[in-house]
Write an enzyme that holds these catalytic residues in place. Structure first.
Site, PDB file in Angstrom:
ATOM      1  N   SER A 155     -47.120 -41.636   0.293  1.00  0.00           N
ATOM      2  CA  SER A 155     -48.427 -42.183  -0.042  1.00  0.00           C
ATOM      3  C   SER A 155     -49.464 -41.745   1.000  1.00  0.00           C
ATOM      4  O   SER A 155     -49.683 -40.546   1.176  1.00  0.00           O
ATOM      5  CB  SER A 155     -48.335 -43.705  -0.149  1.00  0.00           C
ATOM      6  OG  SER A 155     -49.469 -44.255  -0.759  1.00  0.00           O
ATOM      7  N   ASP A 180     -44.555 -39.477  -3.819  1.00  0.00           N
ATOM      8  CA  ASP A 180     -45.353 -40.307  -4.720  1.00  0.00           C
ATOM      9  C   ASP A 180     -46.810 -40.419  -4.291  1.00  0.00           C
ATOM     10  O   ASP A 180     -47.363 -41.528  -4.228  1.00  0.00           O
ATOM     11  CB  ASP A 180     -44.733 -41.698  -4.887  1.00  0.00           C
ATOM     12  CG  ASP A 180     -44.993 -42.253  -6.296  1.00  0.00           C
ATOM     13  OD1 ASP A 180     -44.828 -41.480  -7.254  1.00  0.00           O
ATOM     14  OD2 ASP A 180     -45.350 -43.435  -6.435  1.00  0.00           O
ATOM     15  N   HIS A 352     -43.400 -47.567  -6.345  1.00  0.00           N
ATOM     16  CA  HIS A 352     -44.175 -46.629  -5.525  1.00  0.00           C
ATOM     17  C   HIS A 352     -43.437 -46.272  -4.229  1.00  0.00           C
ATOM     18  O   HIS A 352     -43.496 -45.137  -3.771  1.00  0.00           O
ATOM     19  CB  HIS A 352     -45.537 -47.244  -5.212  1.00  0.00           C
ATOM     20  CG  HIS A 352     -46.408 -46.394  -4.352  1.00  0.00           C
ATOM     21  ND1 HIS A 352     -46.655 -45.060  -4.616  1.00  0.00           N
ATOM     22  CD2 HIS A 352     -47.105 -46.691  -3.217  1.00  0.00           C
ATOM     23  CE1 HIS A 352     -47.472 -44.562  -3.691  1.00  0.00           C
ATOM     24  NE2 HIS A 352     -47.749 -45.537  -2.835  1.00  0.00           N
TER      25      HIS A 352
END
EC number: 3.1.1.-
Length: 389
Positions: A155, A180, A352
């Protein structure tokens, strides 16, 4: 050592939980028998990493101290960068998985404003500043002759890994992995990020309560990872008058106690006793809060993600993109993937926090990538299964 770390050392810790079926991520899918409760107690970092170190970075204006966790003695260095609000401890279960598959060294870094890292300006979370931090830590650790390094980021950490690579702040860079994070979906998600942050609890009554929330809310779907990772996301309130535990709360309780004491003189003793017990519980329930107020970092969000896809594609080193769903791809990455500019693997049934939800699968993907490019050798009988994309 922080107060939270001292508390963990003083006996509140559980031993590292067993890995059912031999898989790290399988802990989130355990079937509990009737009447059995899941264990939400925290687990110490040392159950997964071999050592912990505070790296001092000096410059003209002073010193900054960056917390790192390490494992492994030989092979390329995997420099792990966590997502926003998380810490290096989010890589704990992944570390134990990858270190048993290939020859490598792990360095998991608490970025500025996160975890146990202490810097003079923790509010500056710009991509430029954090990228320079990564380069400075590498230089402090290895000097002018750093070993081969692969940057792996989740992220926000994935975005920082790309910015670090593009700026050539790690001269020995051999590979780059984003987990991700895709420019298109990240930019779209920014509009609803504040609403998400407002929906989270402001405080937790205990570490166990924070861990339980992270699992039941779906933030971390793997209980084993949550038990070590959440320790790096929350901190203990520093007294009742701290910003996290407003003084007004305590003053309100005191005023109510005084009113009840007056009633006690008139025969309301039992009510007073019960009220004090309730107030004591109220005080106890405000013991832990988030280490970083992510809502206040909004001005940096655009800088982390805008232009990220093209920056990623421009990096000349071998690249790996791990996603929780193929729908996350934006146009630039879709074209780049079709042109063979990077390797991509989709890990379904993950949230996530892919590397926490499925640490074994992520370790297998990274290990296969490194072996495929002949950057390292397998150990322990690890067999590569090369993906189709």
């Amino acid at each position: 050592m922080s107060a939270l770390e001292k508390q963990l050392h003083l006996g509140r810790l559980s031993p590292r939980p067993p890995l059912p079926g031999g898989g790290g991520q399988s802990g989130s899918k355990m079937r509990m028998g009737p009447g059995r409760k899941r264990d939400f107690s925290p687990v110490l970092w040392s159950q997964y990493f071999e050592s912990m170190e505070d790296v001092v970075v000096e410059n003209d204006t002073g010193k900054d101290t960056f917390r790192i966790y390490k494992s492994g003695l030989e092979g390329p260095v995997l420099l792990l960068l966590h997502g926003g609000g998380h810490s290096a401890l989010s890589w704990a279960v992944f570390t134990s998985a990858i270190i048993n598959r290939i020859q490598c060294r792990i360095v998991a870094l608490d970025l500025r404003g996160h975890g146990e890292t202490k810097v003079r300006n923790p509010e500056d979370l710009s991509a430029e500043t954090m990228s320079k931090d990564v380069g400075n830590v590498v230089e402090a650790l290895y000097g002018d002759l750093p070993p081969p390094i692969m940057l792996i980021g989740h992220s926000m950490g994935g975005a920082i890994a790309v910015h670090t690579a593009v700026a050539n702040l790690v001269p020995s860079l051999l590979g780059l992995c984003m987990i991700d994070v895709v420019e298109g979906t990240a930019m779209d998600a920014l509009n609803s990020m504040q609403n998400f942050l407002r929906s989270r609890p402001k405080t937790f009554k205990s570490l166990e309560n924070a861990i339980e929330w992270s699992v039941k809310s779906g933030q971390i779907r793997n209980l084993e990872s949550a038990r070590v990772s959440m320790v790096g996301q929350v901190k203990q309130c520093e007294g009742a008058a701290s910003p996290e535990c407003p003084k007004a709360i305590v003053e309100g309780i005191i005023e109510e106690e005084e009113e009840e004491e007056e009633e006690d003189e008139e025969g309301g003793g039992s009510v007073n006793k019960r009220k004090k017990e309730d107030d004591t519980e109220t005080k106890k329930e405000h013991l832990y809060t988030w280490r970083i107020e992510l809502a206040k970092t909004e001005k940096y969000w655009d800088g982390w993600f805008r232009g990220l896809s093209n920056l990623f594609l421009s990096c000349p080193t071998p690249k790996l993109l791990l996603l929780a769903g193929v729908d996350r791809l934006d146009k630039d990455l879709t074209i780049g993937q079709m042109q063979g500019k990077f390797q991509m693997q989709v890990l379904p049934q993950c949230g996530h926090a892919v590397h926490e939800d499925a640490p074994d699968k992520v370790a297998e993907a990274v290990a296969t990538f490194l072996i495929r490019h002949r950057f390292t050798e397998p150990i322990g009988g690890f067999q590569c299964v090369f993906p189709a994309c």
